[in-house]
Design a protein around this motif. Structure first.
Motif, PDB file in Angstrom:
ATOM      1  N   GLN A   1       0.828  -1.214   0.000  1.00 29.94           N
ATOM      2  CA  GLN A   1       0.000   0.000   0.000  1.00 29.94           C
ATOM      3  C   GLN A   1       0.858   1.259   0.000  1.00 29.94           C
ATOM      4  O   GLN A   1       0.491   2.267  -0.618  1.00 29.94           O
ATOM      5  CB  GLN A   1      -0.944  -0.028   1.197  1.00 29.94           C
ATOM      6  N   ARG A   2       1.995   1.216   0.666  1.00 31.48           N
ATOM      7  CA  ARG A   2       2.915   2.364   0.643  1.00 31.48           C
ATOM      8  C   ARG A   2       3.467   2.575  -0.770  1.00 31.48           C
ATOM      9  O   ARG A   2       3.497   3.698  -1.288  1.00 31.48           O
ATOM     10  CB  ARG A   2       4.062   2.151   1.630  1.00 31.48           C
ATOM     11  N   ILE A   3       3.904   1.497  -1.384  1.00 31.39           N
ATOM     12  CA  ILE A   3       4.447   1.588  -2.749  1.00 31.39           C
ATOM     13  C   ILE A   3       3.347   2.032  -3.715  1.00 31.39           C
ATOM     14  O   ILE A   3       3.565   2.869  -4.600  1.00 31.39           O
ATOM     15  CB  ILE A   3       5.053   0.242  -3.165  1.00 31.39           C
ATOM     16  N   GLY A   4       2.153   1.469  -3.538  1.00 34.52           N
ATOM     17  CA  GLY A   4       1.025   1.867  -4.375  1.00 34.52           C
ATOM     18  C   GLY A   4       0.681   3.337  -4.221  1.00 34.52           C
ATOM     19  O   GLY A   4       0.352   4.022  -5.200  1.00 34.52           O
TER      20      GLY A   4
ATOM     21  N   HIS B   1      -0.296   8.759 -11.555  1.00 30.95           N
ATOM     22  CA  HIS B   1      -1.450   8.496 -12.430  1.00 30.95           C
ATOM     23  C   HIS B   1      -1.135   7.387 -13.439  1.00 30.95           C
ATOM     24  O   HIS B   1      -1.075   7.605 -14.658  1.00 30.95           O
ATOM     25  CB  HIS B   1      -1.877   9.775 -13.151  1.00 30.95           C
ATOM     26  N   VAL B   2      -0.942   6.206 -12.927  1.00 30.75           N
ATOM     27  CA  VAL B   2      -0.493   5.084 -13.754  1.00 30.75           C
ATOM     28  C   VAL B   2      -1.599   4.082 -14.074  1.00 30.75           C
ATOM     29  O   VAL B   2      -1.317   2.979 -14.565  1.00 30.75           O
ATOM     30  CB  VAL B   2       0.679   4.343 -13.066  1.00 30.75           C
ATOM     31  N   ILE B   3      -2.832   4.392 -13.811  1.00 32.60           N
ATOM     32  CA  ILE B   3      -3.917   3.427 -13.996  1.00 32.60           C
ATOM     33  C   ILE B   3      -3.890   2.831 -15.408  1.00 32.60           C
ATOM     34  O   ILE B   3      -3.832   3.547 -16.402  1.00 32.60           O
ATOM     35  CB  ILE B   3      -5.289   4.085 -13.735  1.00 32.60           C
TER      36      ILE B   3
ATOM     37  N   TYR C   1      -1.938  -2.160  -6.585  1.00 32.97           N
ATOM     38  CA  TYR C   1      -2.729  -1.220  -5.771  1.00 32.97           C
ATOM     39  C   TYR C   1      -2.894   0.120  -6.480  1.00 32.97           C
ATOM     40  O   TYR C   1      -3.904   0.813  -6.293  1.00 32.97           O
ATOM     41  CB  TYR C   1      -2.071  -1.004  -4.403  1.00 32.97           C
ATOM     42  N   ALA C   2      -1.911   0.494  -7.305  1.00 36.21           N
ATOM     43  CA  ALA C   2      -1.982   1.766  -8.028  1.00 36.21           C
ATOM     44  C   ALA C   2      -2.792   1.663  -9.312  1.00 36.21           C
ATOM     45  O   ALA C   2      -2.939   2.643 -10.046  1.00 36.21           O
ATOM     46  CB  ALA C   2      -0.578   2.267  -8.340  1.00 36.21           C
ATOM     47  N   GLY C   3      -3.320   0.469  -9.601  1.00 37.89           N
ATOM     48  CA  GLY C   3      -4.164   0.285 -10.775  1.00 37.89           C
ATOM     49  C   GLY C   3      -3.398   0.027 -12.051  1.00 37.89           C
ATOM     50  O   GLY C   3      -3.979   0.025 -13.144  1.00 37.89           O
ATOM     51  N   ALA C   4      -2.076  -0.217 -11.944  1.00 39.51           N
ATOM     52  CA  ALA C   4      -1.234  -0.463 -13.114  1.00 39.51           C
ATOM     53  C   ALA C   4      -0.922  -1.955 -13.230  1.00 39.51           C
ATOM     54  O   ALA C   4      -1.428  -2.776 -12.448  1.00 39.51           O
ATOM     55  CB  ALA C   4       0.052   0.350 -12.995  1.00 39.51           C
TER      56      ALA C   4
ATOM     57  N   ARG D   1      -9.839   5.334  -4.583  1.00 37.38           N
ATOM     58  CA  ARG D   1     -10.291   5.923  -5.847  1.00 37.38           C
ATOM     59  C   ARG D   1      -9.879   5.042  -7.027  1.00 37.38           C
ATOM     60  O   ARG D   1     -10.640   4.847  -7.974  1.00 37.38           O
ATOM     61  CB  ARG D   1      -9.693   7.324  -5.992  1.00 37.38           C
ATOM     62  N   VAL D   2      -8.682   4.501  -6.946  1.00 36.85           N
ATOM     63  CA  VAL D   2      -8.214   3.581  -7.992  1.00 36.85           C
ATOM     64  C   VAL D   2      -9.015   2.285  -7.970  1.00 36.85           C
ATOM     65  O   VAL D   2      -9.441   1.771  -9.003  1.00 36.85           O
ATOM     66  CB  VAL D   2      -6.715   3.277  -7.810  1.00 36.85           C
ATOM     67  N   ARG D   3      -9.271   1.793  -6.786  1.00 37.03           N
ATOM     68  CA  ARG D   3      -9.907   0.479  -6.630  1.00 37.03           C
ATOM     69  C   ARG D   3     -11.302   0.443  -7.241  1.00 37.03           C
ATOM     70  O   ARG D   3     -11.676  -0.554  -7.886  1.00 37.03           O
ATOM     71  CB  ARG D   3      -9.962   0.132  -5.141  1.00 37.03           C
ATOM     72  N   VAL D   4     -12.064   1.508  -7.068  1.00 34.79           N
ATOM     73  CA  VAL D   4     -13.438   1.491  -7.580  1.00 34.79           C
ATOM     74  C   VAL D   4     -13.470   1.542  -9.103  1.00 34.79           C
ATOM     75  O   VAL D   4     -14.500   1.241  -9.720  1.00 34.79           O
ATOM     76  CB  VAL D   4     -14.273   2.662  -6.990  1.00 34.79           C
ATOM     77  N   GLN D   5     -12.354   1.906  -9.722  1.00 33.28           N
ATOM     78  CA  GLN D   5     -12.296   1.957 -11.188  1.00 33.28           C
ATOM     79  C   GLN D   5     -11.834   0.634 -11.803  1.00 33.28           C
ATOM     80  O   GLN D   5     -11.846   0.478 -13.022  1.00 33.28           O
ATOM     81  CB  GLN D   5     -11.332   3.062 -11.639  1.00 33.28           C
ATOM     82  N   SER D   6     -11.402  -0.307 -10.958  1.00 30.38           N
ATOM     83  CA  SER D   6     -10.802  -1.534 -11.487  1.00 30.38           C
ATOM     84  C   SER D   6     -11.861  -2.531 -11.928  1.00 30.38           C
ATOM     85  O   SER D   6     -12.968  -2.588 -11.375  1.00 30.38           O
ATOM     86  CB  SER D   6      -9.898  -2.170 -10.428  1.00 30.38           C
ATOM     87  N   VAL D   7     -11.500  -3.320 -12.948  1.00 32.10           N
ATOM     88  CA  VAL D   7     -12.343  -4.418 -13.418  1.00 32.10           C
ATOM     89  C   VAL D   7     -11.454  -5.646 -13.570  1.00 32.10           C
ATOM     90  O   VAL D   7     -10.221  -5.547 -13.630  1.00 32.10           O
ATOM     91  CB  VAL D   7     -13.027  -4.084 -14.761  1.00 32.10           C
ATOM     92  N   ASP D   8     -12.080  -6.816 -13.630  1.00 36.42           N
ATOM     93  CA  ASP D   8     -11.268  -8.033 -13.630  1.00 36.42           C
ATOM     94  C   ASP D   8     -10.517  -8.262 -14.934  1.00 36.42           C
ATOM     95  O   ASP D   8      -9.658  -9.138 -15.017  1.00 36.42           O
ATOM     96  CB  ASP D   8     -12.108  -9.257 -13.264  1.00 36.42           C
ATOM     97  N   GLN D   9     -10.797  -7.485 -15.962  1.00 36.19           N
ATOM     98  CA  GLN D   9     -10.051  -7.578 -17.211  1.00 36.19           C
ATOM     99  C   GLN D   9      -8.822  -6.670 -17.233  1.00 36.19           C
ATOM    100  O   GLN D   9      -8.077  -6.655 -18.215  1.00 36.19           O
ATOM    101  CB  GLN D   9     -10.960  -7.235 -18.393  1.00 36.19           C
TER     102      GLN D   9
END
Length: 506
Positions: A38-41, A48-50, A73-76, A139-147
């Motif tokens: 979580q710290r690294i994320g 902004h690496v999503i 965790y950062a969405g990347a 904020r990143v997590r709610v944008q994630s999808v399993d694909q």
């Protein structure tokens, strides 16, 4: 739960204070591993690496695993660049990846700049000290999808440019669920990791541990050239499960490691990558009679493995082990040259795979993706992608799938089609040979057998000649002190052929 972070957090909730990963120098509990991730994320969220690639340039360690999860965790998605790679290969990977974010051990800063990287560098030690930004992570997590992509692994490309195999989270979740259930992994297991983190065998080790709560022990690379140290390490760490390359298992038996010590707590040995020589399998089974031994099959593009075969012990010595049956939620079948499905025993065809656990394709390489990830020719009614492995298989009389070689390793000689693996199997079964490899040079029109062992070359030729027709007999036998290996633990055929050419010039 189709996201790997859901599985990580479920494991943390159950086993927060239990050991998660141990690299021989550093050990983290599940709670500590999650906090570091979580710290690294949080450090990455500022960039902004999503849904973008993040390069990770570190040696294999517990911190590297934290970096992987931090990227997620950062969405990347993460791509490990092995710092031991030659600069030329790193340059090619960076050219394909086109990333502007890199997490690294700063001892490799100069090397990365020399390879032309001009993007942002995040020192791993600084990232580990970053305050956790739960708002940004949520904020990143709610944008994630399993694909969403989870990782990329670069493999060799026929054009000389490495191909980046990209894999999404759903594919890994579906495979690891089946893998862990099939082989009964639990939080009581201790997984002894041999594979480099840029090799997909490590995906099984990492995510089986995360999904089940099993402890992951990273075995130092140098131990694989010192069987006594390796076996001491396995015993001291109470390792219960090995998912290793065939070459690593063969190293232990070739150097007679079991005469020194037996890792008696190991109850599961899974292997893949190459054909397992019978004599080495026999030595392992004799040392660990209560353990389960399993032959796994599958290229990187199908996410680790698609078939498995549990060794029974009654297999004939003169035949390679079957690669077995498909994992759950996998469709594995053979297609002939007319793209028709093969169902009869003994008929060869290309191994093809369908299901949710396929890679998403090759990064920034649509042409290669379209060539290998294709519409199922047996289904013209709706879209169904399959992966054509390029491997040749056949069914035995029990209906089990058997590996018959690579299309790449099929050669025409004296008007006959030859499977190089068939010659290699004969060599491996010859007394006095511990390892072998057979290569055909199209330009030289020469068939060369390389081997490790005590037998004299003339005697080996005589014995092989007794077992195969003249058109399959190698033109030359070359004795090797040891087999050169690729970074993925396979025999380095290019290095062997260079050795042959050097011998010719002498």
């Amino acid at each position: 739960m189709n996201c790997v972070l859901d599985r990580l957090e479920a494991t943390v909730s159950r086993y927060k204070e239990r050991a998660a990963v141990d690299d021989g120098s550093v050990s983290y509990t599940w709670g500590e591993l999650q906090e570091l991730a979580q710290r690294i994320g949080s450090a990455l969220c500022r960039k902004h690496v999503i849904r973008k690639p993040v390069a990770v340039v570190m040696d294999k360690s517990a911190d590297t695993l934290a970096a992987f999860l931090g990227v997620v965790y950062a969405g990347a998605f993460y791509v490990l660049i092995n710092p031991e790679y030659p600069n030329v290969r790193i340059e090619k990977i960076l050219a394909t990846l086109q990333t502007d974010q890199m997490i690294l051990d700063m001892q490799y800063e100069e090397k990365m700049r020399a390879c032309g990287y001009q993007g942002n560098m995040i020192p791993i030690e600084a990232a580990k000290q970053t305050d956790i930004d739960f708002v940004s992570l949520d904020r990143v997590r709610v944008q994630s999808v399993d694909q969403d992509l989870l990782y990329g692994i670069f493999t060799s490309g026929s054009t000389g440019m490495p191909k980046g195999v990209i894999v999404n989270q759903r594919a890994v979740v579906d495979f690891i669920e089946q893998f862990a259930k099939t082989f009964d992994f639990s939080e009581c297991d201790v997984i002894g990791n041999q594979a480099p983190f840029d090799f997909d065998v490590s995906v099984k080790d990492i995510y089986t541990s995360i999904f089940t709560g099993a402890k992951l022990v990273l075995i130092p690379k140098q131990m694989f050239s010192m069987p006594p140290s390796l076996l001491d390490f396995l015993c001291e760490k109470h390792v219960t499960s090995l998912t290793w390359a065939v070459s690593a298992l063969c190293m232990v038996t070739t150097l007679r490691g079991f005469e020194y010590r037996v890792p008696s707590e190991v109850r599961r040995v899974l292997f893949s990558g190459e054909v397992m020589p019978y004599k080495h399998l026999k030595a392992w089974r004799e040392a660990l009679p209560a353990a389960e031994f399993v032959n796994l099959y599958g290229p990187t593009e199908i996410v680790c493995n698609c078939t498995y075969y549990r060794v029974r012990g009654d297999e004939p010595e003169d035949a390679a082990l079957p690669i077995g049956s498909a994992f759950g939620n996998r469709l594995v079948f053979l297609l002939d040259d007319q793209n028709c499905v093969i169902r009869d025993a003994g008929v060869q065809g290309e191994i093809c795979v369908a299901g949710t656990s396929l890679a998403s394709g090759y990064y920034n390489n649509p042409q290669a993706t379209e060539k290998s990830f294709v519409q199922n020719p047996e289904n013209q009614s709706y879209p169904q992608v399959i992966y054509r492995t390029g491997d040749i298989g056949t069914y035995n009389d029990e209906g089990l799938l058997c590996f018959a070689g690579r299309r790449d390793f099929q050669v025409k000689r004296m008007g006959h089609r030859i499977e190089l693996e068939e010659i290699q199997l004969t060599l491996d079964q010859t007394e006095g040979v511990t390892r072998s490899c057979c290569i055909y040079g199209e330009q030289e029109q020469k068939l060369v057998a390389f081997y490790v062992g005590e037998i004299d070359k003339k005697e080996l030729r005589r014995k092989v000649k007794e077992q195969m027709p003249a058109f399959m007999l190698p033109d030359k036998f070359l004795h090797m002190d040891e087999m050169p290996m690729t970074k993925n633990g396979k025999i380095d055929r290019a290095a062997l052929w260079n050795h042959y050419r050097e011998e010719k010039r002498r």
